[in-house]
Design a protein around this motif. Structure first.
Motif, mmCIF file in Angstrom:
data_model
loop_
_atom_site.group_PDB
_atom_site.id
_atom_site.type_symbol
_atom_site.label_atom_id
_atom_site.label_comp_id
_atom_site.label_asym_id
_atom_site.label_seq_id
_atom_site.Cartn_x
_atom_site.Cartn_y
_atom_site.Cartn_z
ATOM 1 N N SER A 285 0.808 -1.221 0.000
ATOM 2 C CA SER A 285 0.000 0.000 0.000
ATOM 3 C C SER A 285 0.840 1.270 0.000
ATOM 4 C CB SER A 285 -0.931 0.016 1.217
ATOM 5 O OG SER A 285 -1.822 -1.073 1.174
ATOM 6 N N ASN A 286 2.117 1.150 0.377
ATOM 7 C CA ASN A 286 3.009 2.319 0.473
ATOM 8 C C ASN A 286 4.319 2.031 -0.253
ATOM 9 O OD1 ASN A 286 1.534 4.067 2.768
ATOM 10 N ND2 ASN A 286 1.442 1.911 3.330
ATOM 11 N N GLY A 287 4.184 1.528 -1.473
ATOM 12 C CA GLY A 287 5.329 0.999 -2.200
ATOM 13 C C GLY A 287 6.466 1.978 -2.411
ATOM 14 N N VAL B 139 8.548 -7.441 -5.278
ATOM 15 C CA VAL B 139 8.706 -6.948 -6.656
ATOM 16 C C VAL B 139 7.747 -7.650 -7.612
ATOM 17 C CG1 VAL B 139 10.330 -6.723 -8.577
ATOM 18 C CG2 VAL B 139 11.082 -6.252 -6.242
ATOM 19 N N LYS B 140 7.395 -8.899 -7.337
ATOM 20 C CA LYS B 140 6.478 -9.646 -8.192
ATOM 21 C C LYS B 140 5.025 -9.178 -8.062
ATOM 22 C CE LYS B 140 8.482 -14.260 -8.897
ATOM 23 N NZ LYS B 140 8.296 -14.239 -10.351
ATOM 24 N N ALA B 141 4.699 -8.543 -6.939
ATOM 25 C CA ALA B 141 3.296 -8.324 -6.579
ATOM 26 C C ALA B 141 2.573 -7.407 -7.562
ATOM 27 C CB ALA B 141 3.209 -7.755 -5.173
ATOM 28 N N ASP B 142 1.448 -7.875 -8.091
ATOM 29 C CA ASP B 142 0.604 -7.040 -8.952
ATOM 30 C C ASP B 142 -0.011 -5.887 -8.166
ATOM 31 O OD1 ASP B 142 0.847 -8.136 -11.471
ATOM 32 O OD2 ASP B 142 -0.651 -9.675 -11.109
ATOM 33 N N LYS B 143 -0.283 -6.105 -6.873
ATOM 34 C CA LYS B 143 -0.984 -5.101 -6.063
ATOM 35 C C LYS B 143 -0.045 -4.061 -5.464
ATOM 36 C CE LYS B 143 -4.892 -8.078 -4.855
ATOM 37 N NZ LYS B 143 -5.679 -8.663 -3.745
ATOM 38 N N LEU B 144 1.226 -4.087 -5.815
ATOM 39 C CA LEU B 144 2.175 -3.111 -5.300
ATOM 40 C C LEU B 144 1.848 -1.732 -5.861
ATOM 41 C CD1 LEU B 144 4.789 -2.567 -3.686
ATOM 42 C CD2 LEU B 144 6.072 -3.082 -5.783
ATOM 43 N N LYS B 145 1.555 -0.771 -4.977
ATOM 44 C CA LYS B 145 1.236 0.598 -5.387
ATOM 45 C C LYS B 145 2.536 1.382 -5.471
ATOM 46 C CE LYS B 145 -3.304 0.535 -3.156
ATOM 47 N NZ LYS B 145 -4.199 1.182 -2.181
ATOM 48 N N GLY C 9 -2.452 -2.603 -8.262
ATOM 49 C CA GLY C 9 -2.465 -1.734 -7.093
ATOM 50 C C GLY C 9 -2.398 -0.280 -7.477
ATOM 51 N N VAL C 10 -1.593 0.064 -8.487
ATOM 52 C CA VAL C 10 -1.470 1.449 -8.930
ATOM 53 C C VAL C 10 -2.769 1.925 -9.545
ATOM 54 C CG1 VAL C 10 -0.258 3.009 -10.473
ATOM 55 C CG2 VAL C 10 1.000 1.211 -9.294
ATOM 56 N N ILE C 11 -3.379 1.095 -10.373
ATOM 57 C CA ILE C 11 -4.647 1.469 -11.009
ATOM 58 C C ILE C 11 -5.732 1.653 -9.954
ATOM 59 C CG2 ILE C 11 -6.457 0.668 -12.568
ATOM 60 C CD1 ILE C 11 -4.313 -0.870 -14.108
ATOM 61 N N GLN C 12 -5.783 0.713 -9.000
ATOM 62 C CA GLN C 12 -6.800 0.801 -7.957
ATOM 63 C C GLN C 12 -6.625 2.067 -7.131
ATOM 64 O OE1 GLN C 12 -6.725 -2.518 -5.282
ATOM 65 N NE2 GLN C 12 -8.403 -1.750 -4.047
ATOM 66 N N ARG C 13 -5.371 2.413 -6.798
ATOM 67 C CA ARG C 13 -5.126 3.596 -5.996
ATOM 68 C C ARG C 13 -5.591 4.849 -6.723
ATOM 69 N NH1 ARG C 13 0.984 5.230 -4.988
ATOM 70 N NH2 ARG C 13 0.770 5.445 -7.233
ATOM 71 N N GLU C 14 -5.275 4.951 -8.033
ATOM 72 C CA GLU C 14 -5.648 6.140 -8.779
ATOM 73 C C GLU C 14 -7.164 6.280 -8.881
ATOM 74 O OE1 GLU C 14 -1.662 6.168 -11.618
ATOM 75 O OE2 GLU C 14 -3.588 5.490 -12.401
ATOM 76 N N GLN C 15 -7.845 5.148 -9.088
ATOM 77 C CA GLN C 15 -9.295 5.197 -9.186
ATOM 78 C C GLN C 15 -9.920 5.590 -7.850
ATOM 79 O OE1 GLN C 15 -10.137 1.249 -10.559
ATOM 80 N NE2 GLN C 15 -10.048 1.820 -12.714
#
Length: 456
Positions: free
Chosen positions: A165-167, A188-194, A284-290
């Motif tokens: 959440s705080n990548g 580093v592999k994580a898709d949900k990394l923001k 994670g980046v897309i979700q955060r922006e939305q």
């Protein structure tokens, strides 16, 4: 010939002793500090500091000490403990004697280690609770690695989730070099990394240099690539800006010519296969922006004070503060301050920060310094650089210093304010170690900070 002195007696006839008036714990602590009747000596840390204690107390508190001090080592004059620093061991002994311990960010890992080493589960749990409740971007990587080392699965997953959440901030912290290769790969592999992918690449470079130094290996593109292993292909280079790639990635020589060519070809023709690299945006980046776009349009204001007819002194000599907690996970967008009622163009210099009320640790990203100019409404809205994530039922201390003309004062609507299912409870504030000023009379009944701005 010297004569033996008899114990000094008081008027009541009793022997004057250091034990008088002390509780059991106070007597134990005194005997430890003053080395009274000690019967075991430890040589502690790299400095081999001599630390004395009592076999009975240690054996009663730790099965490891019991076996050590009643077994083959029982008659040793000096027991070496080189893997624990003296300050940590002394704080550990203080806990064994008194059940009291001062845990901080500087000693918690050491105390966790020594509590596990000597099987003192109560102290171990205190350390784990502290780590869990004081997670920041600066220490999340270190906490994750220590939790992994000690097989504390729940704490490891909490630290991992915090990093996701705080990548950006977590991967730029010094703690990233403490990660083992497996934990680095997991992040580093994580898709949900923001995260901005630049932060991932730069963390990989820093980590590789540190790993080479730890292995006493000559630093070169080849050795860095070797220690990174699969992390090389887990960095999503296709998501980087082309100029950044040319100026920052290529010069490191971490990628082969054919790999660089493959990425450049992908930018020209996105339908070209770019394996083994991943060109998919992290969810994670897309979700955060939305989420940010959605919640910024509908902030929730919790009004705790209403205006009354006198002024409040805001000369910067005192801090105004309020403690609060919420009944569900949310984000704090900012807070409100009153406008001056008798000044048409008031300006204020404001500094503020948020702490965890239990640990008094500063919440990362909550420090703000602003000059406020005249507003058309009765309130100033002061916003943080980004929303601050709050944890359900955790108490927070908001500290604000206000310098300017005297504004209005408010009176309480009550210690609890509810908006639908969202409830915010207020408490009298604590003085924070992060400020040199005393607190004003702002509390749950009156003062400044009339409202808090939430995103839920």
């Amino acid at each position: 010939m010297a004569t033996k002195k008899s114990p000094r007696q008081t008027k009541s006839g009793f022997v004057d002793s250091w034990q008088r008036g002390k509780s059991v714990i106070e007597c134990l602590k005194h005997s430890l500090l003053q080395k009274i009747h000690v019967d075991v000596t430890f040589s502690v840390g790299q400095t081999r500091k001599s630390v004395k204690a009592h076999k009975l107390i240690l054996s009663l508190r730790s099965c490891v000490f019991d076996a050590m001090l009643q077994g083959p080592m029982a008659n040793q004059d000096n027991i070496a403990i080189p893997d624990v620093e003296a300050e940590i061991f002394e704080e550990f002994l203080n806990y064994l004697y008194t059940d009291d311990v001062m845990i901080s960010g500087d000693n918690v890992i050491g105390l966790l280690y020594v509590s596990k080493k000597y099987d003192v589960s109560t102290l171990e749990q205190l350390c784990l609770t502290y780590l869990s409740s004081s997670m920041t971007s600066d220490n999340a990587c270190s906490v994750m690695e220590q939790a992994h080392l000690y097989d504390e699965i729940q704490l490891m997953e909490k630290a991992y989730s915090y990093i996701l959440s705080n990548g950006d901030a977590a991967l730029k912290s010094a703690g990233v070099t403490s990660l083992c290769h497996g934990c680095l790969v997991k992040i580093v592999k994580a898709d949900k990394l923001k995260v901005d992918e630049k932060s991932v690449f730069e963390a990989a470079v820093v980590w590789s240099e540190s790993a080479c130094r730890k292995q006493n290996t000559h630093l070169s593109p080849e050795t860095r690539r070797e220690v990174l292993g699969e992390v090389i292909t887990d960095v999503r280079y296709p998501l980087l800006e082309q100029k950044y790639f040319v100026k920052n990635v290529v010069p490191t020589e971490l990628l082969t010519d054919s790999e660089e060519k493959k990425i450049l070809m992908y930018w020209v023709c996105p339908d070209v296969h770019v394996s083994p690299f991943n060109a998919n945006k992290r969810t994670g980046v897309i979700q955060r922006e939305q989420t940010t776009t959605e919640i910024h349009t509908q902030p929730l204001t919790i009004q705790r004070l209403y205006e009354c007819g006198w002024t409040w002194s805001c000369q910067g000599c005192y801090d105004d503060a309020i403690m609060f907690c919420v009944n569900q996970n949310a984000s704090l967008r900012g807070f409100q301050l009153y406008d001056a009622w008798n000044d048409p163009t008031p300006n204020y210099d404001v500094t503020a920060f948020l702490t965890n009320a239990t640990t008094d640790e500063l919440i990362e990203g909550s420090s703000v310094t602003k000059t406020l100019v005249a507003v058309t409404s009765e309130y100033y809205n002061v916003e943080f650089a980004r929303p601050i994530q709050l944890i359900k039922d955790e108490k927070y201390n908001l500290v604000v210093n206000i310098k300017g003309p005297d504004p209005c004062c408010g009176m309480s609507r009550g210690s609890t304010v509810q908006h639908g299912s969202f409830v915010c409870s207020f408490f009298n504030p604590h003085k924070s170690k992060h400020s040199q000023r005393e607190l004003s009379d702002t509390d749950v009944k009156q003062g400044q900070i009339p409202g808090l701005l939430f995103l839920i």
